[in-house]
Write an enzyme that holds these catalytic residues in place. Sequence first.
Site, short mmCIF file in Angstrom:
data_model
loop_
_atom_site.label_atom_id
_atom_site.label_comp_id
_atom_site.label_asym_id
_atom_site.label_seq_id
_atom_site.Cartn_x
_atom_site.Cartn_y
_atom_site.Cartn_z
NE ARG A 16 -5.00 29.83 96.02
CZ ARG A 16 -5.60 30.66 95.16
NH1 ARG A 16 -6.18 30.18 94.07
NH2 ARG A 16 -5.60 31.95 95.38
N GLY A 140 -9.69 43.09 98.50
CA GLY A 140 -10.14 44.17 99.38
C GLY A 140 -10.90 45.22 98.57
CD GLU A 155 -8.25 42.65 102.84
OE1 GLU A 155 -7.98 41.67 102.13
OE2 GLU A 155 -7.96 43.81 102.51
NE ARG A 334 27.11 21.18 72.32
CZ ARG A 334 27.91 20.14 72.57
NH1 ARG A 334 28.14 19.25 71.61
NH2 ARG A 334 28.46 20.00 73.75
CB SER A 406 31.37 13.56 51.27
OG SER A 406 30.80 14.60 50.52
CB ALA A 424 35.03 11.57 49.34
C1 UD1 Z 1 -4.11 41.61 100.01
C2 UD1 Z 1 -4.85 42.86 100.50
C3 UD1 Z 1 -6.13 43.04 99.69
C4 UD1 Z 1 -5.77 43.16 98.21
C5 UD1 Z 1 -4.96 41.95 97.78
C6 UD1 Z 1 -4.44 42.16 96.36
C7 UD1 Z 1 -4.36 43.08 102.87
C8 UD1 Z 1 -4.85 42.87 104.24
N1 UD1 Z 1 -5.16 42.68 101.90
O1 UD1 Z 1 -4.96 40.50 100.25
O2 UD1 Z 1 -6.83 44.17 100.12
O3 UD1 Z 1 -6.96 43.28 97.44
O4 UD1 Z 1 -3.80 41.77 98.63
O5 UD1 Z 1 -3.81 40.99 95.95
O6 UD1 Z 1 -3.29 43.61 102.68
N2 UD1 Z 1 2.59 38.73 102.78
C9 UD1 Z 1 3.72 38.73 103.57
N3 UD1 Z 1 3.58 38.49 104.90
C10 UD1 Z 1 2.37 38.27 105.48
C11 UD1 Z 1 1.24 38.28 104.65
C12 UD1 Z 1 1.36 38.53 103.31
O7 UD1 Z 1 4.83 38.91 103.10
O8 UD1 Z 1 2.34 38.08 106.71
C13 UD1 Z 1 2.73 39.00 101.36
C14 UD1 Z 1 2.34 37.79 100.54
O9 UD1 Z 1 3.50 37.03 100.22
C15 UD1 Z 1 1.76 38.42 99.28
C16 UD1 Z 1 1.19 39.74 99.77
O10 UD1 Z 1 1.83 40.00 101.00
O11 UD1 Z 1 2.75 38.73 98.34
C17 UD1 Z 1 -0.30 39.73 99.90
O12 UD1 Z 1 -0.66 38.79 100.88
P1 UD1 Z 1 -1.96 37.90 100.75
O13 UD1 Z 1 -2.09 37.09 101.97
O14 UD1 Z 1 -1.97 37.21 99.46
O15 UD1 Z 1 -3.06 39.04 100.80
P2 UD1 Z 1 -4.48 38.96 100.20
O16 UD1 Z 1 -5.35 38.21 101.14
O17 UD1 Z 1 -4.43 38.52 98.80
#
Ligand code: UD1
Length: 459
Positions: A16, A140, A155, A334, A406, A424
């Site tokens: 996004r 969640g 979730e 600078r 100047s 000047a």
């Molecule tokens: C997650 C939580 C949710 C919480 C929310 C808060 C879970 C299942 N859900 O949901 O309960 O309210 O965060 O923002 O944990 N990421 C990885 N690898 C993956 C998936 C995710 O590194 O395979 C990282 C993402 O980059 C991100 C974070 O984990 O920084 C959260 O992942 P995201 O998919 O955004 O979880 P949410 O659906 O927002």
Amino acid sequence: MPNLSIVILAAGQGKRMQSALPKVLHPIGGKPMLQRVVETASLLKPRNIAIVIGHGGDKVRAAFDTDLAPIQWVEQAQQLGTGHAVLQALPVIGESDTTLILYGDVPLIGHVTLSRLVEAAGKETLVWLTATVDDPVGLGRIVRNQNGDVSAIVEDRDATEQQHGICEINTGFLACPTSWLTHWLPKLGTNNAQGEYYLTDILKLAVEDRKTVITYSPSANWEIAGVNSRAQLVALERIYQRENAHRLLDAGVSLLDAARIDVRGSLQCEPDVTIDVNVIFEGDVWLGRGVKVGANCILKNCRVGAATEIMPFTHIDGAVIGERAKIGPYARLRPTTTLGNEVHIGNFVEVKASRIDEASKANHLSYLGDTIVGKNVNIGAGTITCNYDGANKHQTVIEDDVHIGSDVQLIAPVTVHTGATIGAGTTVWKNVPSQSLTINPKSQAIQTGWLRPIKKTTA
Ligand code: UD1
Ligand code: CA
């Protein structure tokens, strides 16, 4: 207390954001979000920091200097869920440690909040950070039993209608003994609406295993705000700037408007600094006692000595300025410029890679590049150091007590010795001896009774 290992999840794509830059490298307050998280994590003195990367992992890795923190990179090739992400990090973290889970896209988490989690988790406890919010949609939900004890996290997409009404949400942050994660994570399944390995499912396993589970809430809800879009990024940037402005006010800095200052890096101020509106600070800036910064200035990587005044619309990058100096309005300093005490640099004066000593002045319309200026020198309006021959840069030296009129051009390399005076409109090609006067022979011709051409009128 056990040692601490920290896992930072940063593998998500951040679709996004609509950006070629990986999401966690987008800045808040001038620093990549992930860098902020690493800096906060470092304050907890962890034994190691495992960062789970996936999308754009090479770019993320390249943006970090691993000498600054004990970072270990962990690849998560496919983003199969937060539980799967933490599982990838287990091999690099200590089995006997406490583990704390952080997020690369939640940049403002505070170290006070985190130290409370870590401390409680060190006593054989699963500590989960939850928060009560007005709009829980998409997050969640924390499910509690009749006694008020947490029993599960559901979730948004898996929640019942009744559970959708819960306003206590999962922030994602948690801490517990690493050995518990080693035990639980391989047991996670994907039987949920998104077909992912949910980290949140370990809560149920903890309850089943009769472990102590407690929840904490953050000092402020903005600490747990995540960034998924540019709109969320800019909203969080405003929060960061507001909080930072209040930290400055609390430290004795006067801001004419706390909503109109941007600090994109680190700003350190001695007491009684005054900052007018719309000033942007970048990199590392230090302002001495009683410094005044006028409206609409940009100050980057600079040090400004006590009681110096920076007047409006001045742009400073990479300069060290002495005490009681006056700079601007509309001045430009600078990189590698050093100004002594009581130096005056006025409007439309550009100074680059130069040293100007105590009480010297260049007040109007000048360019001083690759120049060394002594003490008590006056540089007249419109004076230019011609430092560039089209191929190389050359130095100009102007010794103490020189007076330059100047509209003078100094063709570098050239030296003007102590106490000399340049008339000047002079072009200085050759070195000028001490206590001398230099002018170019010029004459002035006059035609009396001169009639100016008159504009033709049509029809
Ligand atoms: C997650 C939580 C949710 C919480 C929310 C808060 C879970 C299942 N859900 O949901 O309960 O309210 O965060 O923002 O944990 N990421 C990885 N690898 C993956 C998936 C995710 O590194 O395979 C990282 C993402 O980059 C991100 C974070 O984990 O920084 C959260 O992942 P995201 O998919 O955004 O979880 P949410 O659906 O927002
Ligand atoms: Ca998210």
